[in-house]
Design an enzyme around this catalytic site. Structure first.
Site, PDB file in Angstrom:
ATOM      1  N   GLU A  95      -4.919  -8.786  -0.184  1.00  0.00           N
ATOM      2  CA  GLU A  95      -5.758  -8.441   0.966  1.00  0.00           C
ATOM      3  C   GLU A  95      -7.202  -8.339   0.493  1.00  0.00           C
ATOM      4  O   GLU A  95      -7.510  -7.527  -0.381  1.00  0.00           O
ATOM      5  CB  GLU A  95      -5.308  -7.127   1.618  1.00  0.00           C
ATOM      6  CG  GLU A  95      -3.962  -7.245   2.309  1.00  0.00           C
ATOM      7  CD  GLU A  95      -3.557  -6.004   3.098  1.00  0.00           C
ATOM      8  OE1 GLU A  95      -4.437  -5.270   3.591  1.00  0.00           O
ATOM      9  OE2 GLU A  95      -2.333  -5.777   3.217  1.00  0.00           O
ATOM     10  N   GLU A 103       0.835  -1.210   0.000  1.00  0.00           N
ATOM     11  CA  GLU A 103       0.000   0.000   0.000  1.00  0.00           C
ATOM     12  C   GLU A 103       0.871   1.262   0.000  1.00  0.00           C
ATOM     13  O   GLU A 103       0.723   2.143   0.856  1.00  0.00           O
ATOM     14  CB  GLU A 103      -0.980  -0.014   1.183  1.00  0.00           C
ATOM     15  CG  GLU A 103      -1.977  -1.136   1.088  1.00  0.00           C
ATOM     16  CD  GLU A 103      -3.195  -1.042   2.025  1.00  0.00           C
ATOM     17  OE1 GLU A 103      -3.219  -0.157   2.902  1.00  0.00           O
ATOM     18  OE2 GLU A 103      -4.121  -1.849   1.844  1.00  0.00           O
TER      19      GLU A 103
HETATM   20  O1  AHR Z   1      -5.136  -5.909   6.997  1.00  0.00           O
HETATM   21  C1  AHR Z   1      -5.062  -4.741   7.762  1.00  0.00           C
HETATM   22  C2  AHR Z   1      -4.424  -3.597   7.001  1.00  0.00           C
HETATM   23  O2  AHR Z   1      -5.238  -3.233   5.943  1.00  0.00           O
HETATM   24  C3  AHR Z   1      -3.091  -3.879   6.365  1.00  0.00           C
HETATM   25  O3  AHR Z   1      -2.032  -3.737   7.235  1.00  0.00           O
HETATM   26  C4  AHR Z   1      -3.022  -2.836   5.288  1.00  0.00           C
HETATM   27  O4  AHR Z   1      -2.238  -3.252   4.196  1.00  0.00           O
HETATM   28  C5  AHR Z   1      -4.469  -2.606   4.927  1.00  0.00           C
HETATM   29  O5  AHR Z   1      -4.782  -1.267   4.876  1.00  0.00           O
END
Ligand code: AHR
Length: 515
Positions: A317, A193
């Site tokens: 994710e 990110e």
């Molecule tokens: O999964 C929780 C968080 O969500 C992670 O650390 C991040 O990559 C995302 O914003």
């Protein structure tokens, strides 16, 4: 009525489902791309009690463990054939300095976990512990490097430390720390990110810096890194465009990540994980279905620059993000997991399966005790969540070949909105068995789906179902088997046509074979 691949959202929903024959046509004699087993991958971050307490209890713990890793969690994860594990973050990855996490445990530096709760991180779980976990799981490592606050040298040395068999300061250090042979590291993330917590970079800046970091990610001693560049969030197609259009980027990464969370209610007004209405239930699935549009959008950009599909989408994710459980640290993201989450998982897997031509990996956020976890732990207790059971039921799709399906189904209607009431996909495994995964989103209506199987003849069916009396049913430490799979008999197979009576709010996985 909804046709698969053209879901209808935010329209004046057709109020009439009357007369719709729910049908899933399965073309069995023309198998398509392989559904990567990695689409059933996982993600572990130094966040809340994911690592500490959830995975790692240390060798001195009274909780049964293997080299400090809790046995109950290890055995449960083996059962779902976990193919890969991403670590150490997440946002934590861009604050992580790997040398803090090697060497004698008592000498390791403590740091503040600035992203997640401001707690002290003693680094007792580091590279060696993670790689031991990977070995015990017999899965692939997906390491996420630090671009946001690390250096090129630091990242390059980490790869050398882990994977080189030659003599060098880094490999000598590894040996001093007890590991003679290099490990294999299959996947390596170039930051996380980086448009947000990983450095707040613009796409152009990241594109440049990614090339710089990637240049020094070497392949040592027969190890071949699949390098994953930080990709977009949600519908940010501009980010993907920037990464894909630069000709120099062509050889710098093999995979491009994508993050998408379903947050019913929005970030400022998140749902409770367990205390929700049917409106919330519907809205969650409406958001889950957006994953399909998001993938299609990024695919369209990638197809323009990479028609040969040499670069994969890595959805590292995904999942439902709810309000934390009352009384828990807001920075620990601990949430319960209900039948709603199970259906969310089924919707996502069916979408990922159908995009097998481009999606090469997906990782649920997260594996234990964080967000839509497959496992929850409390001291020496462990509970398998409804989402866990979906991973177990769907593992039959891992490395199977996608079968073309054509779904016509009724809508699940809420107010002025409609979504497909049925989610489905099908695959053929290496020995010719067909697996069909279906979910009925409607919480109060049984739906019968007719499945003509074209091109092959099967005479044997078996199946499992996951459902519960309530939408918000969940497994607790005191009552761990409220939501669990059962044998399913609600099918008929006659003249090559399978008929499946899907109970309300259920997930069914069927196996067809020739006997
Ligand atoms: O999964 C929780 C968080 O969500 C992670 O650390 C991040 O990559 C995302 O914003």
């Amino acid at each position: 009525m909804t046709l698969l691949f053209s879901a209808v959202f935010n329209v004046n929903a057709q109020k009439e489902n009357a007369g719709i024959a729910n049908q899933l046509v399965i073309i069995a004699n023309n198998a398509g791309p392989v559904i990567s087993k990695d689409n059933y991958g996982h993600f572990s971050e130094h966040l809340g009690s994911c690592i500490y307490g959830g995975i790692w209890v240390g060798t001195e713990s009274s909780i049964p463990n293997t080299y400090g890793i809790r046995n109950d969690v290890l055995f449960a994860l083996r059962e779902i054939k976990i193919p890969n594990l991403r670590w150490p973050g997440g946002c934590f990855a861009d604050t992580y300095h790997w040398k803090d996490g090697i060497g004698p445990q008592e000498k390791r530096a403590s740091i503040i976990n600035t992203h997640w709760g401001g707690v002290t991180e003693d680094n007792s779980f580091g590279t060696h512990e993670f790689m031991k976990f990977i070995e015990l799981l017999n899965c692939d490592a997906y390491i996420c490097g630090n671009v946001g606050s690390g250096t090129v040298k630091e990242m390059a040395e980490w790869v050398e430390y882990m994977t080189s068999g030659s003599d060098s300061p880094m490999t000598r250090l590894r040996k001093e720390n007890g590991r003679e042979e290099p490990w294999k590291v299959k996947y390596f993330g170039i930051g996380n990110e980086n448009w947000g917590c990983g450095g707040n970079m613009t796409p152009d800046f990241y594109s440049d810096i990614m090339r710089q970091y990637s240049t020094y990610l070497r392949n040592f001693s027969g190890n071949s890194l699949y390098r994953i560049a930080c990709g977009a969030s949600d519908f940010d197609f501009e980010w993907t465009e920037t990464l894909m259009k630069e000709p120099q980027n062509r050889y710098m990464f093999q995979g491009l990540s994508l993050h998408y969370y379903s947050v019913p209610g929005g970030w400022g007004n998140k749902n409770s994980a367990t205390n929700f209405t049917e409106d919330d239930w519907f809205e969650t699935f409406r958001l889950n279905y957006e994953m399909d549009r998001i993938i299609k959008g990024h695919k369209a950009v990638m197809d323009r620059y990479d028609p040969g599909k040499t670069k994969g989408i890595v959805i590292d994710e995904w999942g439902n993000w709810f309000e934390v459980e009352p009384g828990t640290n807001p920075g620990f993201l601990y949430q319960q997991n209900t039948l709603r989450d199970a259906i969310t998982a089924a919707i996502h897997f069916n979408i990922f399966n159908r995009h097998a031509d481009r999606v090469i990996m997906a990782n649920l956020a997260q594996i234990v005790n964080v967000l839509q976890a497959v496992i929850l732990t409390k001291d020496d207790k462990m509970v398998l969540t409804p989402t866990y059971h979906v991973f177990r039921m769907f593992r039959v799709h891992q490395d199977a070949r996608l079968l073309q399906t054509d779904l016509v189904c009724e809508d699940y209607i809420m107010g002025e909105q409609a979504i497909p009431a049925i989610s489905a996909s099908a695959s053929m495994d290496k020995v010719g068995k067909i697996h069909i995964s279906l979910a009925n989103l409607n919480p109060s209506k049984e739906i019968t789906v007719t499945c003509p199987v074209i091109g092959e003849t099967y005479n044997s069916v078996s199946g499992e179902v996951l459902t519960a009396p309530e939408m918000n049913a969940f497994n607790s430490f005191d009552n761990p088997e409220v939501v669990k799979p059962a044998s399913f008999k609600g099918y008929k197979l006659k003249d090559g046509i399978l008929t499946v009576a899907m109970p309300p709010k259920s997930i069914v996985v069927l196996e067809l074979k020739k006997e």
